[in-house]
Design an enzyme around this catalytic site. Structure first.
Site, PDB file in Angstrom:
ATOM      1  N   GLU A   1       0.823  -1.207   0.000  1.00 29.46           N
ATOM      2  CA  GLU A   1       0.000   0.000   0.000  1.00 29.46           C
ATOM      3  C   GLU A   1       0.858   1.259   0.000  1.00 29.46           C
ATOM      4  O   GLU A   1       1.243   1.755   1.062  1.00 29.46           O
ATOM      5  CB  GLU A   1      -0.947   0.024   1.213  1.00 29.46           C
ATOM      6  CG  GLU A   1      -2.134  -0.909   1.087  1.00 29.46           C
ATOM      7  CD  GLU A   1      -3.050  -0.833   2.299  1.00 29.46           C
ATOM      8  OE1 GLU A   1      -2.659  -0.234   3.316  1.00 29.46           O
ATOM      9  OE2 GLU A   1      -4.169  -1.374   2.218  1.00 29.46           O
TER      10      GLU A   1
ATOM     11  N   LYS B   1      -5.656 -10.504  16.490  1.00 23.66           N
ATOM     12  CA  LYS B   1      -5.606  -9.180  17.098  1.00 23.66           C
ATOM     13  C   LYS B   1      -6.984  -8.787  17.619  1.00 23.66           C
ATOM     14  O   LYS B   1      -8.018  -9.214  17.090  1.00 23.66           O
ATOM     15  CB  LYS B   1      -5.124  -8.159  16.068  1.00 23.66           C
ATOM     16  CG  LYS B   1      -4.896  -6.756  16.616  1.00 23.66           C
ATOM     17  CD  LYS B   1      -4.371  -5.829  15.524  1.00 23.66           C
ATOM     18  CE  LYS B   1      -4.128  -4.425  16.058  1.00 23.66           C
ATOM     19  NZ  LYS B   1      -3.631  -3.497  14.998  1.00 23.66           N
TER      20      LYS B   1
ATOM     21  N   ALA C   1     -11.717   1.306   7.503  1.00 28.61           N
ATOM     22  CA  ALA C   1     -10.366   1.277   6.936  1.00 28.61           C
ATOM     23  C   ALA C   1      -9.289   1.055   7.986  1.00 28.61           C
ATOM     24  O   ALA C   1      -8.200   0.567   7.672  1.00 28.61           O
ATOM     25  CB  ALA C   1     -10.094   2.581   6.180  1.00 28.61           C
TER      26      ALA C   1
ATOM     27  N   GLU D   1      -6.426  -6.995  -1.132  1.00 26.82           N
ATOM     28  CA  GLU D   1      -6.748  -6.851   0.284  1.00 26.82           C
ATOM     29  C   GLU D   1      -8.082  -6.136   0.422  1.00 26.82           C
ATOM     30  O   GLU D   1      -8.318  -5.108  -0.219  1.00 26.82           O
ATOM     31  CB  GLU D   1      -5.652  -6.078   1.034  1.00 26.82           C
ATOM     32  CG  GLU D   1      -5.898  -5.976   2.537  1.00 26.82           C
ATOM     33  CD  GLU D   1      -4.771  -5.247   3.262  1.00 26.82           C
ATOM     34  OE1 GLU D   1      -3.596  -5.595   3.025  1.00 26.82           O
ATOM     35  OE2 GLU D   1      -5.058  -4.337   4.049  1.00 26.82           O
TER      36      GLU D   1
END
Length: 331
Positions: free
Chosen positions: A168, A293, A260, A254
């Site tokens: 990215e 996570k 976001a 992705e």
């Protein structure tokens, strides 16, 4: 066809002669999909703006990304790859090699490859496609050139491999990114003339319109990545993708069901809108991420095993959504 003479067996590189032996091997894997993706489609290619199989017929890859290798290394193993293929029905696995944050590839390359290698080689053994992702937000031309040269030398003969050159970009201009892409693509093509290459675009892989206005020239089997998160990126980015896809090949390497940030609201309605458009456009898609996570887009709870299979009670809401989508569309 590259695949017909090479195969990984029992975690060692061994040469196998003849398609009959491959067929025999598959017959003793009852849990495996009846026709494995690479066996079915073989050497991928780009025809116009469409990803196609070795016969030139359109293909849509649908899969899932592991989290950063340096943050969730425990999921970088062959049994997790098997679970994602056989249980979650992914036909492409993305291995996100972290180039940033602590203990990344630049700081600890040997450890990075200890994580990446089992995933790449397990995907080849499972006969699914695998994305080798340079998971960075910074332009590091010489480092990427060296890495992808090594990967192309080692794995370029396998049609399973897809190279993702830049996860990215954030502040880089498209002009600078084009020069980066030419440099790294040239190094890959020294060793691998035909496997698919994915290239990111400016502003977190959202300015695909800039790519469409000035695509790379003189390169083959190159696609451009777009990333979205359904609770943040809605009709405006979908329309931008559709318009750009008229001119350039696009791969959504992705995506997420969340905001976001990777956290916050899970938006199933907007997720389905994205799926509908990508399926209509025959654009391949990969969801983020296999990790534990404490955030919405992370698909597993910390008590999930490293290898799977994973029962529903350790799969988080986002993971259940993605598993259902993969099962529905990868039939």
């Amino acid at each position: 066809m590259k695949y017909s003479v090479f195969r990984i067996i029992k975690d060692k590189w061994m040469m196998v002669i003849g398609l009959s032996l491959v067929t025999c091997h598959l017959s003793f894997s009852p849990a495996r999909a009846q026709t494995a993706p690479v066996e079915q489609w073989g050497q991928l290619q780009v025809v116009g703006t469409q990803l196609c199989d070795q016969q030139g017929q359109p293909v849509v890859l649908r899969g899932i990304s592991l989290g950063w290798h340096n943050l969730w290394p425990r999921f970088y193993n062959k049994k997790a790859v098997r679970t994602l293929h056989r249980d979650w029905h992914a036909n492409v696995i993305r291995a996100a090699m972290g180039i940033m944050i602590e203990d990344n590839y630049l700081e600890n390359p040997d450890y990075a490859m200890q994580c990446m290698t089992p995933v790449i080689e397990a995907a080849i053994k499972e006969d699914v496609y695998v994305i080798i992702d340079w998971h960075s937000h910074k332009l590091l031309t010489e480092e990427a050139k060296e890495f992808f040269g090594r990967m192309a030398q080692k794995y370029g003969r396998y049609p399973h491999v897809i190279y993702e050159l830049y996860n990215e970009p954030v502040e880089d201009s498209w002009d600078d990114l084009k020069q980066y892409a030419y440099t790294v693509i040239s190094e890959i093509r020294r060793y691998d003339p035909d496997n698919i290459i994915l290239m990111g675009c400016p502003h977190w892989d959202q300015d695909i319109d800039k790519v469409a206005a000035s695509p790379l020239t003189g390169v083959t089997n190159v696609m451009y990545t777009l990333h979205y998160y359904a609770s943040t990126h809605k009709d405006y980015l979908r329309q931008r993708m559709v318009e750009a896809h008229k001119r350039v090949p696009i791969f959504v390497s992705e995506s997420g069901v969340t905001e976001a940030s990777g956290d916050g609201e899970i938006n199933e309605e907007e997720t389905q809108k994205w799926i509908d458009v990508m399926e209509q456009e025959r654009i391949s898609w990969v969801f983020w991420s296999v990790s534990d996570k404490n955030e919405s887009c992370s698909m597993l709870l910390p008590r999930a095993t490293a290898t799977g299979p994973w029962a529903d009670d350790v799969i988080k809401h986002s993971g259940r959504i993605v598993k259902q989508l993969l099962t529905k569309y990868n039939q």
